[in-house]
Design a protein around this motif. Structure first.
Motif, PDB file in Angstrom:
ATOM      1  N   TYR A 178      14.013 -26.204 -39.186  1.00  0.00           N
ATOM      2  CA  TYR A 178      15.211 -26.709 -39.829  1.00  0.00           C
ATOM      3  C   TYR A 178      16.293 -25.644 -39.714  1.00  0.00           C
ATOM      4  CZ  TYR A 178      18.329 -27.647 -43.815  1.00  0.00           C
ATOM      5  OH  TYR A 178      19.413 -27.855 -44.621  1.00  0.00           O
ATOM      6  N   THR A 180      19.818 -23.826 -40.685  1.00  0.00           N
ATOM      7  CA  THR A 180      20.704 -23.656 -41.823  1.00  0.00           C
ATOM      8  C   THR A 180      21.480 -22.351 -41.656  1.00  0.00           C
ATOM      9  OG1 THR A 180      20.819 -23.691 -44.245  1.00  0.00           O
ATOM     10  CG2 THR A 180      18.986 -22.483 -43.249  1.00  0.00           C
ATOM     11  N   ASP A 184      22.043 -19.846 -47.341  1.00  0.00           N
ATOM     12  CA  ASP A 184      21.228 -20.910 -47.950  1.00  0.00           C
ATOM     13  C   ASP A 184      19.904 -20.310 -48.431  1.00  0.00           C
ATOM     14  OD1 ASP A 184      20.109 -23.260 -48.776  1.00  0.00           O
ATOM     15  OD2 ASP A 184      19.928 -24.149 -46.777  1.00  0.00           O
ATOM     16  N   ARG A 193      14.391 -26.110 -51.286  1.00  0.00           N
ATOM     17  CA  ARG A 193      15.321 -27.211 -51.084  1.00  0.00           C
ATOM     18  C   ARG A 193      15.209 -27.769 -49.672  1.00  0.00           C
ATOM     19  NH1 ARG A 193      20.684 -28.054 -49.412  1.00  0.00           N
ATOM     20  NH2 ARG A 193      20.798 -25.942 -48.560  1.00  0.00           N
ATOM     21  N   LYS A 194      15.270 -29.077 -49.544  1.00  0.00           N
ATOM     22  CA  LYS A 194      15.230 -29.823 -48.278  1.00  0.00           C
ATOM     23  C   LYS A 194      13.893 -29.713 -47.551  1.00  0.00           C
ATOM     24  CE  LYS A 194      20.214 -29.890 -47.470  1.00  0.00           C
ATOM     25  NZ  LYS A 194      21.319 -29.634 -46.515  1.00  0.00           N
ATOM     26  N   SER A 195      12.889 -29.191 -48.224  1.00  0.00           N
ATOM     27  CA  SER A 195      11.569 -29.082 -47.603  1.00  0.00           C
ATOM     28  C   SER A 195      10.801 -30.400 -47.645  1.00  0.00           C
ATOM     29  CB  SER A 195      10.739 -28.012 -48.322  1.00  0.00           C
ATOM     30  OG  SER A 195      10.515 -28.399 -49.682  1.00  0.00           O
TER      31      SER A 195
END
Length: 241
Positions: A178, A180, A184, A193-195
């Motif tokens: 991912y 970013t 972040d 977060r966003k995992s």
């Protein structure tokens, strides 16, 4: 005019030579030094483990949750929490079969530049190995041994295996890579977060720089603790060819 042209040509030749030497230093010499440093850190660990000078965790059972994705990731059979890690010192070895069965790197406490020259770095303040929370580790993509050069190849289901000399910990990748930005920092939260994880568990986060020769962004991979077993039981299945 000839003198000017000759001077400019000689200057260009000198600059070109310096650039080539710098590239050789970045690509090869730092890699040679880093490989030697990482091998030394692993030797230090092996010697400590053979002498029993590293605090030993209780024997782990092989049962563990196989839940992934939206939560789960707990492993009730995990060892109790180890003592505090010593800053700048190695405490585990990581194996990632996706990178080849000869790939193994030491994990040290801290993520400062001098620490990452000797191996992978554990983010201080994140969970300890195998424990509830988010065990988070950083590594160079390029230079200093290129430990995470093949980071983009990681896929869901890939194994990330670590040992602290007493226990094997097998994590399974759930999401990533991912992309970013460095600011972040929530990607290494206890429930990152966003995992895709929605509740506390025993997680692993790996981070490295992106693009390959830059550092404007970060690549992230998240995994959950899939299983544990004592070293006396032999290597885990993920490390068997």
């Amino acid at each position: 005019m000839r003198v000017v042209v000759r001077a400019i040509s000689e200057l260009c030749l000198t600059v070109g030579t310096l650039i080539v030497l710098f590239v050789v230093y970045v690509l090869f010499w730092t890699g040679i030094k880093a490989d030697s440093a990482m091998d030394h850190q692993i030797d230090v660990l092996q010697e400590q483990w053979s002498k029993g000078t590293v605090p030993r965790s209780p024997e782990a059972r092989t049962d563990a949750s196989k839940g992934a994705g939206g939560g789960g990731g707990t492993a009730p059979g995990s060892p109790k929490a180890p003592g505090p890690y010593e800053y700048g010192a190695p405490f585990a070895v990581m194996y990632i079969p996706r990178f080849g069965f000869t790939w193994n790197k030491p994990v040290l406490e801290g993520t400062a530049t001098q620490v990452l020259k000797k191996g992978l770095g554990h983010y201080r303040g994140t969970a300890r190995l195998g424990q509830e929370g988010n065990f988070s580790v950083a590594g160079h993509r390029r230079t200093y041994g290129d430990p995470f050069k093949d980071f983009p190849q990681l896929r869901r289901g890939d194994a990330v295996v670590l040992t602290d000399g007493t226990t094997w910990f097998t994590y399974r990748v759930d999401k990533g890579p991912y992309k970013t930005v460095p600011s972040d920092v929530e990607v290494i939260d206890p429930v990152p977060r966003k995992s895709g994880y929605t509740r506390p568990g025993r997680y692993l986060t790996l981070t490295t720089c992106d693009p390959e020769w830059g550092h404007s962004h970060r690549l992230i991979v998240w995994a959950h603790l899939d299983s544990t077993q004592p070293v006396e039981a032999g290597k885990p299945g993920a490390l068997r060819r």
